[in-house]
Write a protein that holds these residues in place. Structure first.
Motif, short mmCIF file in Angstrom:
data_model
loop_
_atom_site.label_atom_id
_atom_site.label_comp_id
_atom_site.label_asym_id
_atom_site.label_seq_id
_atom_site.Cartn_x
_atom_site.Cartn_y
_atom_site.Cartn_z
N ILE A 300 0.83 -1.20 0.00
CA ILE A 300 0.00 0.00 0.00
C ILE A 300 0.87 1.25 0.00
O ILE A 300 0.64 2.19 -0.78
N GLU A 303 2.55 2.00 -3.41
CA GLU A 303 1.68 2.54 -4.46
C GLU A 303 1.27 3.98 -4.16
O GLU A 303 1.16 4.79 -5.08
N ALA A 321 -7.51 4.25 -5.68
CA ALA A 321 -7.51 2.84 -5.31
C ALA A 321 -8.70 2.07 -5.87
O ALA A 321 -8.72 0.84 -5.81
N HIS A 343 -8.41 2.56 -12.20
CA HIS A 343 -7.77 2.76 -10.90
C HIS A 343 -6.45 2.01 -10.88
O HIS A 343 -6.12 1.25 -11.81
N ASN A 344 -5.68 2.23 -9.83
CA ASN A 344 -4.43 1.51 -9.63
C ASN A 344 -4.76 0.12 -9.11
O ASN A 344 -5.17 -0.05 -7.95
N LEU A 347 -2.85 -1.18 -5.97
CA LEU A 347 -3.34 -0.60 -4.72
C LEU A 347 -4.73 -1.13 -4.40
O LEU A 347 -5.04 -1.42 -3.23
N GLY A 348 -5.59 -1.25 -5.41
CA GLY A 348 -6.93 -1.75 -5.16
C GLY A 348 -6.93 -3.16 -4.60
O GLY A 348 -7.69 -3.48 -3.67
N VAL A 351 -5.61 -2.99 -0.80
CA VAL A 351 -6.54 -2.47 0.21
C VAL A 351 -7.73 -3.41 0.37
O VAL A 351 -8.33 -3.49 1.45
N LEU A 391 -9.24 3.72 3.86
CA LEU A 391 -8.42 4.67 3.12
C LEU A 391 -8.66 6.10 3.59
O LEU A 391 -7.73 6.92 3.63
#
Length: 423
Positions: A300, A303, A321, A343-344, A347-348, A351, A391
């Protein structure tokens, strides 16, 4: 001035433009130091201030992006779908046309594009290691499943010996040395016990006895050609798994060092002399959250990077995210799309896993998840909503520079819910 680049592996199509004249020049450069140097020199001929050179391209990583940011240019990465929507009616893909569209986007002063703030050296290293570790974890699961299938077809006694721990170092070394039933049976009890002792098994005599018992159990006959064909495959897969295991252990130590500024030592797994200068900003804050260990926190943090100020609000981080829902309103209709496509994804995924891990480590997170399930949400939808909330908390902690405290958050959350109920 504006610069549009359609990048590729061996060459890049470039379009240069000015606000008053539009597109003034288009050309192609090679993906070499000379080619990129030519692009930078030409841009500086047209615009003396590097900060006023706005570069739009469809990626945010790579040596080309690093060269442009090092030159002082304002790099504005965009999603490829944004360029695709601006093509002609035929939607034909053309590299030179895409570069022209990117240049027009760069010249549009009213178009809100997020400036790329590159990672620092430590954050960039952390991101690269964390991504490699995630790929290695997928490869590890894939190879372990393949190894199990091969053993089930040719050497089922090995699965009996391994039990629920097929990926243990001792078992992998055993299969790399004796990949078939006949080879392991011919080794003898003394050799197996000596092997277990050299592999640092806690009870080498018990391990040798377990191997002997498993080899004596009658198995269905297996064709000789299949055993010969799979022997090398089993040995190779076990060797690959051992190498992946060692690499991931080395990466985990380095990730902890980048988060805390020093290597963890002893049974307490704490650094002796942490140096903030050798850690990314906020590394200890990430580790203060429930459900975040060295690996998941590194994924996390890597990113997000070391510039949390690039996200003006928590919603910016949530959209990045992919946890923030998308609302579509038109007339009397209203549609909420639960999953954001752009989205990334690294990272998604991180999380989402983080939210799942907090179900057993955070009381309010479990209550939040249970309420979503009771309201009719699916499992993954409830996890996305929980990740979205985490987040938001993470953004506030990083911007204020404070560690997460479960008791403080529960107290603030209770006050907020009481106020909302009273209203």
């Amino acid at each position: 001035m504006g610069v549009g680049i359609d990048w590729a592996e061996s060459f890049h199509d470039v379009a240069l433009g000015r606000p008053d004249n539009g597109i003034v020049e288009q050309f192609r450069i090679d993906h070499t130091a000379a080619g990129v140097g030519r692009l930078i020199a030409r841009c500086l001929e047209l615009e003396t201030d590097p900060a006023d050179v706005r570069v739009v391209l469809e990626t945010r990583h790579g040596v080309l992006v690093e060269a442009l940011t090092d030159a002082g240019f304002t790099v504005l990465p965009v999603n490829p779908d944004l360029v695709a929507r601006r093509r002609g009616p035929a939607k034909k893909k053309d590299d030179a046309e895409d570069a022209r569209i990117c240049c027009l986007l760069a010249l549009d002063q009213f178009l809100e594009l997020r400036k790329l703030i590159p990672h620092g050296n430590l954050a960039g290293e952390l991101r690269s290691i964390a991504r490699d570790d995630e790929r290695a974890a997928r490869d590890q699961r894939r190879l372990l499943n393949r190894l199990r299938a091969d053993l089930l077809a040719t050497f089922p006694a090995a699965l009996t010996i391994a039990g629920d721990d097929l990926g243990s170092p001792v078992m992998l070394k055993l299969l790399a040395t004796w990949p078939t039933h006949a080879q392991l049976a011919g080794a003898g009890t003394d050799a197996i016990e000596s092997f277990a002792r050299s592999s640092r098994h806690g009870w080498p005599d018990r391990f040798a006895a377990r191997v002997a018992d498993a080899l004596t159990v009658e198995q269905l006959p297996v064709r000789d050609y299949l055993i010969r064909a799979k022997a090398t495959t089993i040995s190779l897969t076990a060797t690959q798994l051992l190498a992946l295991r060692e690499a991931r252990k080395s990466w985990e130590r380095r990730m902890a060092e980048l988060l805390l500024g020093d290597t963890r030592y002893g049974r307490a797994k704490q650094p002796r002399n942490p140096d903030p200068g050798k850690a990314i900003p906020g590394g200890d804050i990430y580790l203060s959250f429930p459900g975040l260990g060295d690996i998941l926190a590194a994924r996390i943090a890597g990113e997000i990077g070391d510039h949390i100020e690039q996200f003006d609000t928590p919603n910016g981080l949530q959209c990045y995210a992919g946890t923030a829902p998308v609302t579509r309103r038109s007339g009397r209709s209203e549609l909420v799309i639960a999953r954001r496509l752009a989205h990334n994804r690294y990272l998604g995924t991180a999380v989402h896993q983080w939210a799942f891990c907090t179900l057993t480590t955070s009381t309010w997170a479990r209550e939040f998840y249970d309420r979503k399930i009771t309201a009719g949400k699916a499992h993954h939808s409830a996890l996305r909503a929980l990740a979205n909330r985490w987040l938001e908390i993470l953004w506030h902690c990083l911007t204020k520079g404070i560690r997460y405290d479960e008791a403080v958050h529960i107290r603030n959350r209770s006050k907020t819910l009481q106020t909302a109920t009273a209203a």
